[in-house]
Design an enzyme around this catalytic site. Structure first.
Site, PDB file in Angstrom:
ATOM      1  CD  GLU A 328      -5.292  -4.948 -28.194  1.00 57.88           C
ATOM      2  OE1 GLU A 328      -5.092  -6.109 -27.977  1.00 57.88           O
ATOM      3  OE2 GLU A 328      -5.011  -4.299 -29.084  1.00 57.88           O
ATOM      4  CG  ASP A 332      -6.483  -1.417 -30.380  1.00 60.10           C
ATOM      5  OD1 ASP A 332      -5.308  -1.904 -30.587  1.00 60.10           O
ATOM      6  OD2 ASP A 332      -7.293  -2.304 -29.696  1.00 60.10           O
ATOM      7  CB  SER A 573      -2.621  -5.715 -30.502  1.00 56.72           C
ATOM      8  OG  SER A 573      -3.248  -6.771 -29.993  1.00 56.72           O
ATOM      9  CG  ASP A 614       6.445  -9.198 -51.895  1.00 57.25           C
ATOM     10  OD1 ASP A 614       6.029  -9.408 -50.860  1.00 57.25           O
ATOM     11  OD2 ASP A 614       7.030  -9.832 -52.752  1.00 57.25           O
ATOM     12  N   GLY A 633       6.090 -12.119 -53.344  1.00 59.39           N
ATOM     13  CA  GLY A 633       4.787 -12.403 -53.425  1.00 59.39           C
ATOM     14  C   GLY A 633       4.128 -12.716 -52.136  1.00 59.39           C
ATOM     15  CG  ASP A 635       5.229 -14.014 -47.264  1.00 58.48           C
ATOM     16  OD1 ASP A 635       4.836 -13.790 -46.042  1.00 58.48           O
ATOM     17  OD2 ASP A 635       5.816 -13.079 -47.846  1.00 58.48           O
TER      18      ASP A 635
END
Ligand SMILES: *[C@@H]1O[C@H](CO)[C@@H](O)[C@H](O)[C@H]1NC(C)=O
Ligand SMILES: *[C@@H]1O[C@H](CO)[C@@H](O)[C@H](O)[C@H]1NC(C)=O
Ligand SMILES: *[C@@H]1O[C@H](CO)[C@@H](O)[C@H](O)[C@H]1NC(C)=O
Length: 656
Positions: A328, A332, A573, A614, A633, A635
């Site tokens: 992780e 990152d 993540s 989108d 749009g 969701d």
């Protein structure tokens, strides 16, 4: 002077105990837990003399106006856009009234808990008293039991519901320990840490739901088996050399993200700009892995490290190195540093390696008005320091750390494991930090409509049924980021789709938070044109609850160096720090022309969805269903879509 002790502690209490009114004893239900969280069983009654650290969260003033205050500085059409508040302004605006404090003290005194036993936190919003179980049961008209976690053996004291006097209710947010079960379990102790084995577990966790339940790991933030960690694909390691753009459908490297979202090559940095990434010990980055990554993908960064801010004893542990301990943080930090270079990145390393920490420990460190100074954090929920189990022996951090302009967190819980009051309180804190100009970016989860760990909610059988939204992604005052991927054999110039390789973008509708105003028309349009084929047995169909995620970014096939090898890594993540990097670049550009950071961006994003790409294909299956589908749009799979940097930049530069 009945209040001398308290007055000496915080110097704010005045007035007298409110006199009891005739109906003072009419108790009303304040909180109830509908179901026990998975793997907790009631094991014993407790002796009446057992001591409990009773903590009462007082209701704050002006919370009903808080949303309005935030919109005033965050809505693009507001003349006050960007006029963020100071910490002092925030603390003064929301502190509980004296009437609240004296009413609650009066109630405690009537029940035999005299004011000299009660302390008030520095931020004024907690009262704390050491009480016997018998006193607590009497005060709250409840019965406490001991509960045990069937896998870890951890014990926890809780009740299933509690009541308080009717006229006190308006003054009390919630009380602990009571129905709350968001217990922080000790980090997983592995006898033989084996990298392959852990990767195998990570793979199993996402391939079959039954195994997920079987191989359930503790959900302590930062523990090697934690569900919110990224996933790995060991069968298809990345192929060297990394040619770059033509391989982005199989291997995501920083250049792929720059190409997908049109990030500039010559990036601005600004000395006042800041980007924070939160990590929970024992999860930690390995310096040698950073250099391995940088030498391949960002040579000027070789030898460079993020700024380390330690919170509650957080440190870069290197005792244990494995995918579960390093993936992780490495993911990152490797990507965030590469994407925002030469802008610096700060790592908020939170909690020690023994008991670890929670989101509240982190928030305490940022904001003295949130932390729980005299009373300490709630031992059933948060890390308590000095650590009685032998870890970090220093004091808890309380308002000691400055919040970065953008803060990205790739950890999460399920709403169902927390109580509404607890979540609302924490969510309001994100609001308050948003008022001060900080953007909170959270990953939306990797299990589609299922919760962390692939778990679904079922009050009776525990098998898959109701979708399981994750928190804090459902808090309307954070920006929740879902995951997308490049289409198979597709190029970076073609539209992405919702992530459907190893992970599914966390998304759906909250069971706790209602639709924020900034999102109302997006949610309405979604239901009008794409009503999902599920009933209330599956999700909150009221069409009045907070939908998530807000946005998305690529989260599939990231090439990450972990413990000396490159892996393919998957997860929201990855999406969260990537989206946070985009905002950090925008902040740098704004600061360069003398403007402030963007702060809470959701109102601006929803008011101008055209600055996002989108996403209209793919779904987020889970709980034995295809989940929701990405459509035109907004969701509940990919939100408004992925960033189009030039459009976002132009828009945010034009705002005041
Ligand atoms: C590392 O693993 C050992 C053996 O499982 C465990 O005892 C120890 O607590 C772990 N250390 C950290 C920092 O997690
Ligand atoms: C992608 O290309 C490979 C090799 O050309 C081919 O085998 C595969 O079927 C293609 N996949 C899709 C989804 O088009
Ligand atoms: C649906 O969400 C609303 C809040 O938006 C909440 O009040 C309601 O209780 C939720 N319904 C269920 C069944 O959880």
């Amino acid at each position: 002077m009945r209040f001398s002790v308290i007055a000496a502690v915080c110097g704010v209490l005045t007035g007298v105990v409110a006199s009891p009114t005739p109906n003072a004893n009419r108790h009303v239900l304040h909180e109830r837990r509908e179901r026990l969280p998975l793997n907790w069983v009631r094991t014993a009654e407790l002796h009446g003399s057992t001591l409990l650290p009773l903590r009462i969260a007082l209701t704050q003033r002006n919370l009903d106006k808080a949303d309005e205050f935030l919109m005033d500085v965050s809505h693009p059409e507001s003349p006050n856009f960007g006029n963020h508040w100071t910490a002092k302004q925030v603390a003064e605006t929301f502190a509980p009234t004296d009437e609240t404090v004296t009413s609650v003290l009066g109630w405690l005194a009537e029940t035999g808990i005299s004011p000299d036993r009660v302390k008030q936190s520095q931020g004024r919003n907690w009262l704390h008293a050491e009480v016997t179980l018998e006193e607590a049961e009497n005060l709250l008209r409840t019965k406490y039991h001991r509960y045990t976690h069937t896998r870890t053996g951890q014990a926890h004291v809780a009740c299933e519901e509690y009541s308080i006097p009717e006229q006190i209710q308006q003054h009390v947010d919630f009380i602990t320990p009571t129905v709350h079960f968001d217990a922080k379990t000790a980090p997983q102790k592995k006898r033989h840490p084996m990298r392959e084995n852990e990767i195998d577990i990570a793979k199993r966790q996402i391939s079959t739901v039954n195994l997920l339940v079987e191989s359930r790991k503790e959900r302590a933030l930062g523990s090697p088996g934690s569900w919110s960690q990224p996933k790995a694909d060991v069968d298809t390691p990345p192929v060297e050399p990394y040619h770059g753009l033509q391989d982005c459908d199989v291997s995501i490297v920083p250049d792929c993200l720059r190409a997908l979202y049109l990030l500039p090559a010559d990036i601005l940095s600004h000395p006042d700009n800041s980007y924070g990434i939160v990590e929970y010990t024992p999860q930690a980055y390995l310096p040698s892995d950073l250099d391995m990554f940088f030498s391949n993908f960002s040579p000027p960064l070789v030898g460079q490290r993020p700024i380390l801010e330690s919170i509650d004893g957080g440190f870069l542990q290197t005792t244990n190195e494995s995918f579960g301990y390093n993936s992780e943080s490495n993911l990152d930090i490797e990507f965030a540093m590469a994407l925002v270079y030469p802008q610096q990145v700060t790592v908020y390393q939170t909690g020690d390696a023994v008991e670890g920490a929670s989101f509240n420990n982190f928030l305490d460190a940022l904001d003295a008005s949130y932390c729980t100074f005299e009373g300490g954090d709630d031992p059933t929920e948060d890390g308590i320091y000095p650590d009685s189990q032998g870890g970090y022996q220093g004091p808890e951090d309380c308002g000691t750390i400055k919040a970065a302009n953008v803060i990205s967190t790739s950890y999460g819980f399920n709403e169902v494991d927390l109580t509404p009051f607890y979540m609302q309180r924490q969510c309001h804190e994100y609001l308050k930090l948003g008022l001060q100009g900080t953007t909170f970016v959270f990953s939306s989860g990797d299990y589609g409509v299922a919760g962390q760990g692939g778990l679904c909610i079922d009050p009776t059988t525990g098998t898959c049924s109701m979708f399981n939204p994750s928190f804090p992604a459902t808090c309307p005052y954070v920006t929740a980021v879902g995951a997308t991927q490049v289409q198979a054999n597709g190029s970076v110039t073609q539209p992405e789709k919702a992530a459907e390789s190893f992970i599914y973008s966390g998304g759906g509708f909250s069971n706790v938070f209602s639709t924020p105003r900034y999102q109302a028309s997006a949610v309405k349009t979604y239901f009008a044109h794409h009503k999902p084929p599920y009933g209330p047995d599956r999700y909150n169909t009221t069409e009045k609850s907070r939908g998530f995620p807000d946005v998305s970014a690529n989260g599939v096939n990231y090439v990450v160096s972990v413990d000396g090898t490159f892996n393919h890594v998957y997860g929201t993540s990855a999406s969260a720090p990537t989206f946070g990097s985009v905002l950090t670049l925008i902040n740098a550009a704004r600061m360069d022309i003398g403007k402030g950071p963007v702060g809470f961006i959701n109102p601006a994003l929803y008011a101008n969805p055209g600055m996002m790409n989108d996403i209209v294909s793919g779904g987020n299956q889970g709980c034995g269903t295809p989940g929701f589908q990405a459509v035109k749009g907004w969701d509940p799979v990919t939100g408004l879509g992925t960033p189009n940097f030039p459009k976002m930049l132009a828009y945010f530069l034009a705002l005041p």
